[in-house]
Scaffold this motif. Structure first.
Motif, PDB file in Angstrom:
ATOM      1  N   GLU A 105      44.820 -24.159 -50.744  1.00 39.31           N
ATOM      2  CA  GLU A 105      44.246 -24.675 -51.983  1.00 39.31           C
ATOM      3  C   GLU A 105      42.760 -24.366 -51.963  1.00 39.31           C
ATOM      4  N   PHE A 106      42.260 -23.751 -53.015  1.00 36.48           N
ATOM      5  CA  PHE A 106      40.849 -23.379 -53.068  1.00 36.48           C
ATOM      6  C   PHE A 106      40.423 -23.261 -54.523  1.00 36.48           C
ATOM      7  N   PRO A 107      39.122 -23.377 -54.791  1.00 39.49           N
ATOM      8  CA  PRO A 107      38.638 -23.278 -56.173  1.00 39.49           C
ATOM      9  C   PRO A 107      38.960 -21.909 -56.769  1.00 39.49           C
ATOM     10  N   GLY A 108      39.443 -21.906 -57.987  1.00 38.54           N
ATOM     11  CA  GLY A 108      39.752 -20.649 -58.660  1.00 38.54           C
ATOM     12  C   GLY A 108      41.089 -20.060 -58.293  1.00 38.54           C
ATOM     13  N   LYS A 109      41.944 -20.837 -57.613  1.00 36.16           N
ATOM     14  CA  LYS A 109      43.241 -20.316 -57.177  1.00 36.16           C
ATOM     15  C   LYS A 109      44.096 -19.890 -58.371  1.00 36.16           C
ATOM     16  N   GLN A 110      44.171 -20.747 -59.384  1.00 35.49           N
ATOM     17  CA  GLN A 110      45.000 -20.435 -60.536  1.00 35.49           C
ATOM     18  C   GLN A 110      44.475 -19.217 -61.281  1.00 35.49           C
ATOM     19  N   PHE A 111      43.145 -19.093 -61.344  1.00 32.48           N
ATOM     20  CA  PHE A 111      42.554 -17.931 -62.011  1.00 32.48           C
ATOM     21  C   PHE A 111      42.897 -16.648 -61.271  1.00 32.48           C
ATOM     22  N   LEU A 112      42.790 -16.669 -59.942  1.00 34.97           N
ATOM     23  CA  LEU A 112      43.115 -15.480 -59.147  1.00 34.97           C
ATOM     24  C   LEU A 112      44.596 -15.142 -59.245  1.00 34.97           C
ATOM     25  N   TYR A 113      45.437 -16.172 -59.296  1.00 35.22           N
ATOM     26  CA  TYR A 113      46.871 -15.931 -59.414  1.00 35.22           C
ATOM     27  C   TYR A 113      47.193 -15.268 -60.754  1.00 35.22           C
ATOM     28  N   THR A 114      46.558 -15.768 -61.807  1.00 37.02           N
ATOM     29  CA  THR A 114      46.750 -15.153 -63.125  1.00 37.02           C
ATOM     30  C   THR A 114      46.226 -13.729 -63.138  1.00 37.02           C
ATOM     31  N   LEU A 115      45.106 -13.509 -62.487  1.00 33.20           N
ATOM     32  CA  LEU A 115      44.528 -12.170 -62.404  1.00 33.20           C
ATOM     33  C   LEU A 115      45.469 -11.210 -61.691  1.00 33.20           C
ATOM     34  N   MET A 116      46.173 -11.727 -60.678  1.00 32.48           N
ATOM     35  CA  MET A 116      47.120 -10.895 -59.946  1.00 32.48           C
ATOM     36  C   MET A 116      48.304 -10.497 -60.824  1.00 32.48           C
ATOM     37  N   LEU A 117      48.675 -11.362 -61.770  1.00 29.66           N
ATOM     38  CA  LEU A 117      49.839 -11.101 -62.616  1.00 29.66           C
ATOM     39  C   LEU A 117      49.538 -10.159 -63.780  1.00 29.66           C
ATOM     40  N   ILE A 118      48.267  -9.976 -64.103  1.00 29.57           N
ATOM     41  CA  ILE A 118      47.895  -9.189 -65.278  1.00 29.57           C
ATOM     42  C   ILE A 118      48.453  -7.770 -65.261  1.00 29.57           C
ATOM     43  N   PRO A 119      48.447  -7.058 -64.109  1.00 29.23           N
ATOM     44  CA  PRO A 119      48.981  -5.689 -64.117  1.00 29.23           C
ATOM     45  C   PRO A 119      50.427  -5.572 -64.588  1.00 29.23           C
ATOM     46  N   LEU A 120      51.189  -6.669 -64.517  1.00 28.37           N
ATOM     47  CA  LEU A 120      52.582  -6.615 -64.947  1.00 28.37           C
ATOM     48  C   LEU A 120      52.719  -6.487 -66.461  1.00 28.37           C
ATOM     49  N   VAL A 121      51.713  -6.919 -67.207  1.00 26.02           N
ATOM     50  CA  VAL A 121      51.805  -6.885 -68.667  1.00 26.02           C
ATOM     51  C   VAL A 121      50.950  -5.772 -69.271  1.00 26.02           C
ATOM     52  N   ILE A 122      50.282  -5.009 -68.425  1.00 26.44           N
ATOM     53  CA  ILE A 122      49.478  -3.880 -68.905  1.00 26.44           C
ATOM     54  C   ILE A 122      50.334  -2.615 -68.853  1.00 26.44           C
ATOM     55  N   PRO A 123      50.393  -1.838 -69.923  1.00 24.76           N
ATOM     56  CA  PRO A 123      51.181  -0.586 -69.903  1.00 24.76           C
ATOM     57  C   PRO A 123      50.752   0.323 -68.760  1.00 24.76           C
ATOM     58  N   GLY A 124      51.741   1.022 -68.187  1.00 27.44           N
ATOM     59  CA  GLY A 124      51.451   1.884 -67.050  1.00 27.44           C
ATOM     60  C   GLY A 124      50.433   2.964 -67.348  1.00 27.44           C
ATOM     61  N   VAL A 125      50.459   3.498 -68.576  1.00 31.66           N
ATOM     62  CA  VAL A 125      49.492   4.532 -68.948  1.00 31.66           C
ATOM     63  C   VAL A 125      48.070   3.971 -68.908  1.00 31.66           C
ATOM     64  N   ILE A 126      47.901   2.739 -69.397  1.00 26.33           N
ATOM     65  CA  ILE A 126      46.579   2.114 -69.397  1.00 26.33           C
ATOM     66  C   ILE A 126      46.104   1.880 -67.969  1.00 26.33           C
ATOM     67  N   LEU A 127      47.015   1.432 -67.098  1.00 32.58           N
ATOM     68  CA  LEU A 127      46.649   1.254 -65.693  1.00 32.58           C
ATOM     69  C   LEU A 127      46.207   2.573 -65.075  1.00 32.58           C
ATOM     70  N   GLY A 128      46.974   3.625 -65.363  1.00 26.12           N
ATOM     71  CA  GLY A 128      46.620   4.932 -64.813  1.00 26.12           C
ATOM     72  C   GLY A 128      45.277   5.415 -65.312  1.00 26.12           C
ATOM     73  N   ILE A 129      45.019   5.263 -66.605  1.00 23.36           N
ATOM     74  CA  ILE A 129      43.740   5.691 -67.172  1.00 23.36           C
ATOM     75  C   ILE A 129      42.598   4.884 -66.564  1.00 23.36           C
ATOM     76  N   SER A 130      42.807   3.582 -66.369  1.00 26.91           N
ATOM     77  CA  SER A 130      41.762   2.733 -65.787  1.00 26.91           C
ATOM     78  C   SER A 130      41.421   3.173 -64.369  1.00 26.91           C
ATOM     79  N   VAL A 131      42.469   3.416 -63.569  1.00 26.02           N
ATOM     80  CA  VAL A 131      42.235   3.875 -62.194  1.00 26.02           C
ATOM     81  C   VAL A 131      41.530   5.226 -62.196  1.00 26.02           C
ATOM     82  N   LEU A 132      41.939   6.122 -63.090  1.00 28.28           N
ATOM     83  CA  LEU A 132      41.342   7.452 -63.151  1.00 28.28           C
ATOM     84  C   LEU A 132      39.866   7.386 -63.549  1.00 28.28           C
ATOM     85  N   ILE A 133      39.541   6.602 -64.565  1.00 28.31           N
ATOM     86  CA  ILE A 133      38.151   6.491 -65.020  1.00 28.31           C
ATOM     87  C   ILE A 133      37.284   5.867 -63.930  1.00 28.31           C
TER      88      ILE A 133
END
Length: 286
Positions: A105-133
Motif C-alpha cells: 500500500e503506497f500513495p498513488g497506488k490506484q493512479f499507477l494501477y490505472t496507468l498500467m491498464l491504459i495500454p489495453l484501451v489504446i489502439p495498437g497503431v497509436i502505441l506503435g506510433i508513440s513508441v516510434l516518435i
C-alpha cells in the motif's frame, strides 16, 4: 442461461441454436483456411482441384512450399525470437507488478494501477506510433547534440519488442495478480518463523504456487506477440516478422502457401493452449 431457472423448450432450442451458430461462425473460417492449404490450385479458392501437399513440401515446378520458402521460414524465426523476448520480459515485469500492487500500500497506488491498464484501451497503431516518435526523438537528439548514432532506437526488432511489451506486460500482470491474490500469506509467515530466508520462501513456496499463472502468462504473451500486426507494422525495420511478411504477400497476390502457414500457426497455437490447460490442471490436481 441459468440452469436452475426453469426454461421453456422453445427457449432451450433457440439458445442451443444460437450457441451452435456462434461456434460455427468462429470455426468455419479456420476450417476453410485449413482445407484450401491442401488444394491443388494456384489460388486459395474454389473450385477444388484435388488434394496436394505441394504448398508444404514442393520445391519446384512453379510452386514453393512452406518448408522451402526461405523468406517465410526466416520471418517465422524472427517472430519466434521477438515473441520469446516479449514473453520473458513481460512475465518478469508482470511478476514484479503483481507483488507491487497485491502486497503493498503506497500513495498513488490506484493512479499507477490505472496507468498500467491504459495500454489495453489504446489502439495498437497509436502505441506503435508513440513508441516510434519517442525513440526517434531520443536518437535524433543524441545525434544532434553528441554525434551518437543510436541505430537501435530506429525501427527494428528492439522497438517491436518494446512496442509489444508495452501492452502485453499489462495482460500478464492481470493473470499473475489474479493467482497471487488467492495465495495464503500464512504459509510464508510460517516459513519465515521457522527460519527460512525471504529468498527461500519466494523460491520454494510462492513461485511454485504461481507456476501455473507464470506459464499461462508466458504462453499468452508469446501468442499475442507472434500474431501482433498493428503495433509491429509501425515499428518494423528490415527484418520483418511473419505477420508483416504475410501482409506483403497478400498485397502481391495470395497463394495457398499462406493457408499452409495459417494451418501451421493454428496447430501450434492449439498445442500451446492445450499445454497451458494441462499445466494448470496438473497443478490443481496436485
Amino acid at each position: 442461461m441459468i440452469a436452475s431457472i426453469p426454461q421453456s423448450q422453445a427457449f432451450r432450442k433457440t439458445y442451443a441454436a444460437y450457441v451452435s451458430l456462434f461456434f460455427i461462425f468462429l470455426i468455419a473460417p479456420l476450417v476453410v483456411v485449413a482445407v484450401f492449404s491442401f488444394n491443388d490450385s494456384l489460388f486459395p479458392s474454389l473450385p477444388w482441384q484435388g488434394f496436394t501437399l505441394d504448398w508444404f513440401l514442393s520445391d519446384g515446378g512453379g510452386r514453393t512450399g512452406l518448408f522451402h520458402d526461405d523468406k517465410l521460414l526466416g520471418s517465422i524465426g524472427i517472430s519466434m525470437v521477438v515473441a520469446v523476448f516479449v514473453a520473458l520480459l513481460s512475465v518478469l515485469v508482470a511478476l514484479s507488478n503483481a507483488f507491487l500492487f497485491e502486497r503493498n500500500e503506497f500513495p498513488g497506488k490506484q493512479f499507477l494501477y490505472t496507468l498500467m491498464l491504459i495500454p489495453l484501451v489504446i489502439p495498437g497503431v497509436i502505441l506503435g506510433i508513440s513508441v516510434l516518435i519517442f525513440s526517434s526523438n531520443i536518437a535524433n537528439g543524441a545525434e544532434d547534440l553528441w554525434g551518437w548514432d543510436l541505430n537501435f532506437l530506429r525501427p527494428g526488432l528492439l522497438l517491436i519488442v518494446l512496442g509489444q511489451f508495452s501492452f502485453i506486460s499489462t495482460i500478464c500482470t492481470l493473470i499473475i495478480s489474479a493467482r497471487l491474490r488467492k495465495f495464503d500469506q500464512a504459509l510464508e509467515e510460517a516459513a519465515l518463523n521457522l527460519g527460512a530466508s525471504r529468498f527461500d520462501v519466494l523460491w520454494t513456496i510462492t513461485l511454485p504456487w504461481l507456476r501455473p499463472a507464470l506459464i499461462g502468462a508466458a504462453i499468452v504473451a508469446f501468442l499475442m506477440s507472434f500474431e501482433n500486426f498493428n503495433t509491429t507494422l509501425v515499428l518494423v525495420g528490415s527484418d520483418a516478422p511473419l505477420t508483416i511478411t504475410m501482409f506483403d504477400r497478400m498485397r502481391e497476390g495470395s497463394t495457398p502457401v499462406l493457408n499452409a502457414v495459417s494451418l501451421l500457426l493454428m496447430v501450434a497455437s492449439g498445442g500451446l493452449a492445450l499445454l497451458s490447460v494441462f499445466v494448470q490442471r496438473k497443478e490443481s490436481d496436485g
